[in-house]
Design an enzyme around this catalytic site. Structure first.
Site, PDB file in Angstrom:
ATOM      1  N   ASP A  98       0.869  -1.171   0.000  1.00 52.07           N
ATOM      2  CA  ASP A  98       0.000   0.000   0.000  1.00 52.07           C
ATOM      3  C   ASP A  98       0.912   1.228   0.000  1.00 52.07           C
ATOM      4  OD1 ASP A  98      -2.299   1.672   0.463  1.00 52.07           O
ATOM      5  OD2 ASP A  98      -3.240  -0.033   1.457  1.00 52.07           O
ATOM      6  N   ASP A 194      -2.928   4.751  -2.324  1.00 50.31           N
ATOM      7  CA  ASP A 194      -3.936   5.363  -1.461  1.00 50.31           C
ATOM      8  C   ASP A 194      -4.334   6.755  -1.962  1.00 50.31           C
ATOM      9  OD1 ASP A 194      -5.228   4.970   1.230  1.00 50.31           O
ATOM     10  OD2 ASP A 194      -4.179   6.847   1.669  1.00 50.31           O
ATOM     11  N   GLU A 236      -6.456   4.318  -5.843  1.00 48.51           N
ATOM     12  CA  GLU A 236      -7.759   4.518  -5.201  1.00 48.51           C
ATOM     13  C   GLU A 236      -8.302   5.873  -5.649  1.00 48.51           C
ATOM     14  OE1 GLU A 236      -9.763   4.726  -0.730  1.00 48.51           O
ATOM     15  OE2 GLU A 236      -7.804   5.600  -1.106  1.00 48.51           O
ATOM     16  N   HIS A 312     -11.254  -2.586   3.290  1.00 50.14           N
ATOM     17  CA  HIS A 312     -11.181  -2.270   4.717  1.00 50.14           C
ATOM     18  C   HIS A 312     -11.921  -0.991   5.090  1.00 50.14           C
ATOM     19  CE1 HIS A 312      -8.254   0.148   2.697  1.00 50.14           C
ATOM     20  NE2 HIS A 312      -8.096   0.888   3.787  1.00 50.14           N
ATOM     21  N   ASP A 313     -12.457  -0.260   4.107  1.00 55.11           N
ATOM     22  CA  ASP A 313     -13.199   0.969   4.392  1.00 55.11           C
ATOM     23  C   ASP A 313     -14.703   0.788   4.208  1.00 55.11           C
ATOM     24  OD1 ASP A 313     -10.821   2.451   4.759  1.00 55.11           O
ATOM     25  OD2 ASP A 313     -10.670   2.877   2.609  1.00 55.11           O
TER      26      ASP A 313
HETATM   27  C1  GLC Z   1      -7.800   5.619   2.050  1.00 56.70           C
HETATM   28  C2  GLC Z   1      -7.685   4.376   2.889  1.00 56.70           C
HETATM   29  C3  GLC Z   1      -8.291   4.653   4.221  1.00 56.70           C
HETATM   30  C4  GLC Z   1      -7.512   5.767   4.881  1.00 56.70           C
HETATM   31  C5  GLC Z   1      -7.440   7.000   3.985  1.00 56.70           C
HETATM   32  C6  GLC Z   1      -6.377   7.947   4.437  1.00 56.70           C
HETATM   33  O1  GLC Z   1      -9.108   5.959   1.775  1.00 56.70           O
HETATM   34  O2  GLC Z   1      -8.260   3.304   2.220  1.00 56.70           O
HETATM   35  O3  GLC Z   1      -8.309   3.520   5.039  1.00 56.70           O
HETATM   36  O4  GLC Z   1      -8.104   6.117   6.082  1.00 56.70           O
HETATM   37  O5  GLC Z   1      -7.119   6.666   2.648  1.00 56.70           O
HETATM   38  O6  GLC Z   1      -5.101   7.415   4.212  1.00 56.70           O
END
Ligand code: GLC
Length: 536
Positions: A98, A194, A236, A312-313
């Site tokens: 990640d 991310d 993402e 995970h979100d």
């Molecule tokens: C992304 C991750 C999340 C995190 C955020 C800030 O959305 O998936 O878990 O809190 O970025 O890094």
């Protein structure tokens, strides 16, 4: 089109704190993951996306990194990481790291120096202003935090312990590229990036996503790090449209392999309202339109999709769109069949392959997630009732996906020998666990295993075109076809029977969660029936 290993890959996401605890401290770790590689090999996956394991004060469970080139003590050390890469390789599994480069932790040496010495080179690695503006943080409240020492505000689009990096600074950018190469040299298989669409932000103009220089940065990153290496990179990107996704993933653009787009996930929330205002009932016609758009607009060679229900979100998909009662197994298989036979790279989130569900959280004291806790505090201050807040968190809160993996019926579901685990184990572990799933040939696990293997074996999954078929609202049916062959996928996304009127003259059943009789007599689908057949 040039084919890459990730076109036939299925990726498995591990949330390290919750996968497997090897040393009895109640938190998962790298040796725990190593001990479960045989299980992942059995599932057949090609790569693991590892949520962050870097050194971190864990304000946001590792998405706040204080040293990119060190491993958090709770997870182990660099030799454990090297062992994981090596042991995974021996089983044909790659490790996807990640990459969190929109922000660091406020405990990262760069930020500490930037804060302590406003004249240092590092000051400009972050974003400082004399006055805050109305930008808000994803985790509630202002996105600006006042620093007493220097009498300026710094930007944090997430928690105040996650100061945003200033990508306009060229020195910073090259430090990031060096760090990326440090990991590439360790032999990893790629990166999940991310919140990558925030890199080009222009805070003064209130622009967060898709800033004007975003794609210049990604092209530069590619040139200095990824070029000439066959790595999987997935960004993402919450706000991507198919047009935007092509900019990232068209091979000619030399940026990324693919992005995670969240348009289908958007159906879980009311439009333009806070994420907590959820919608439980799945709008199947809308889901069909969204997938149809993405499947047909990202043409082969012009872009590439990723396919996912969970991460995970997000809530566990069975708890929001599937069925957690009578049809738990059947709905889990149906959702898997529907998704995995589309074009793109599928992602499985730990526990999805055994049908794990949301956790029955009853009070705020059971929670860990900073986003949920900040939301609850803000909502309580605004006078909302704890009952409503807890209801929202039970459905949408990020801790639902983060409870420990359920391995067997022993203490803590076999996750840890500790008396207390960092998040509670879902009490349904006595029914839902890996041991049970692996010993039952009809389990959800084996549907996933079959889908993973199909992805490796069947080239039509990559090449074939996609056509959405007209059906009853709650039935999702599509055809995949090439000049030579044609496949039909039919899924009833509901707890009720549905009529279905496509005549099927089929040659072979590819996969199904129902009896052959249903497929032959296909004018009536039972709840959550799903099948794929090769047709004439
Ligand atoms: C992304 C991750 C999340 C995190 C955020 C800030 O959305 O998936 O878990 O809190 O970025 O890094």
């Amino acid at each position: 089109m040039e084919k890459h290993w990730w076109h036939t890959a299925t990726i498995y996401q591990i949330y390290p704190k919750s996968f497997m605890d090897s040393n009895g401290d109640g938190v998962g770790d790298l040796q725990g993951i190593i001990s479960k590689l045989d299980y992942l090999e059995k599932l057949g996956i090609t790569a693991i996306w590892l949520s962050p394991v870097y050194q971190s004060p864990m304000d946001d469970n590792g998405y706040d990194i204080s040293d990119y080139e060190a491993i958090a003590d709770i997870f182990g050390d660099m030799s454990d990481m090297e062992e994981l890469i090596e042991q995974a390789h021996q089983r044909g599994i790659k490790i996807i790291m990640d990459l969190v480069v929109n922000h660091t932790s406020d405990e990262h040496a760069w930020f500490v120096e930037a804060k302590n010495n406003p004249h240092s080179e590092k000051r400009d690695f972050y974003i400082w202003r004399n006055e805050p503006n109305e930008l808000v943080s994803t985790f509630s409240g202002s996105a600006w935090e006042f620093d007493e020492q220097s009498q300026q505000y710094y930007l944090h689009l997430f928690s105040k312990k996650q100061p945003d990096l200033n990508w306009e600074n060229e020195v910073l950018r090259h430090k990031i590229y060096e760090m990326i190469n440090f990991w590439v040299d360790k032999g990893i298989g790629g990166f999940r990036m991310d919140v990558i669409d925030l890199l080009g932000k222009l805070p003064d103009q209130l622009i967060k996503e898709n800033g004007p220089k975003l794609h210049d940065y990604l092209k530069e990153m590619h040139q200095y790090t990824l070029a000439g290496k066959d790595l999987l990179t997935v960004g993402e990107t919450w706000g991507a449209t198919p047009e935007i996704a092509k900019r990232y993933s068209n091979p000619d653009e030399k940026e990324l392999s693919m992005v995670f787009q969240f348009e289908h996930i958007g159906l879980q929330h009311k439009e333009n309202r806070p994420k907590w205002e959820y919608i439980k009932e799945l709008d199947v016609p809308a889901l069909k339109m969204i997938f149809n758009k993405w499947q047909t607009e990202l043409k082969l060679g012009e872009g590439w999709n990723s396919l996912f229900w969970n991460n995970h979100d997000l809530p566990r998909v069975l708890s929001i769109w599937g069925n957690t009662g009578e049809y738990r197994e059947k709905s889990a298989k149906a959702l898997a069949i529907l998704l995995h036979l589309m074009r793109g790279t599928p992602y499985i989130y730990q526990g999805e392959e055994i049908g794990m569900t949301n956790y029955p959280f009853e009070s705020l004291s059971e929670l860990d997630d900073i986003e949920s806790l900040n939301y609850a505090k803000e909502a309580l201050d605004l006078g909302q009732s704890e009952a409503v807040i807890m209801d929202n968190i039970r459905m949408i809160g990020r801790d639902n996906a983060r409870t420990p993996m359920q391995w067997n019926t022993e203490k803590n579901a076999g996750f840890s020998t500790s008396d207390e685990t960092w998040l509670p184990v879902n009490p349904n572990f006595t029914l839902i666990n890996v041991e049970e799933a692996v010993s039952n040939p009809n389990s959800i696990f084996y549907t996933y295993q079959k889908l993973v293997n199909l992805r490796k074996e069947k080239s039509w999954l990559i090449d074939a075109d996609f056509e959405l078929l007209e059906t009853e609202d709650k039935v999702f049916a599509y055809r995949r076809y090439t000049d030579e062959e044609s496949y039909l996928v039919v899924v009833n996304l509901s707890d009720e029977e549905q009529s279905f009127s496509i005549d099927v003259d089929y040659i072979e059943i590819i996969i199904s969660n129902t009896d052959e009789a249903v497929i032959i007599n296909n004018h009536c689908l039972a709840p959550w029936d799903a099948f794929c057949v090769k047709i004439r």
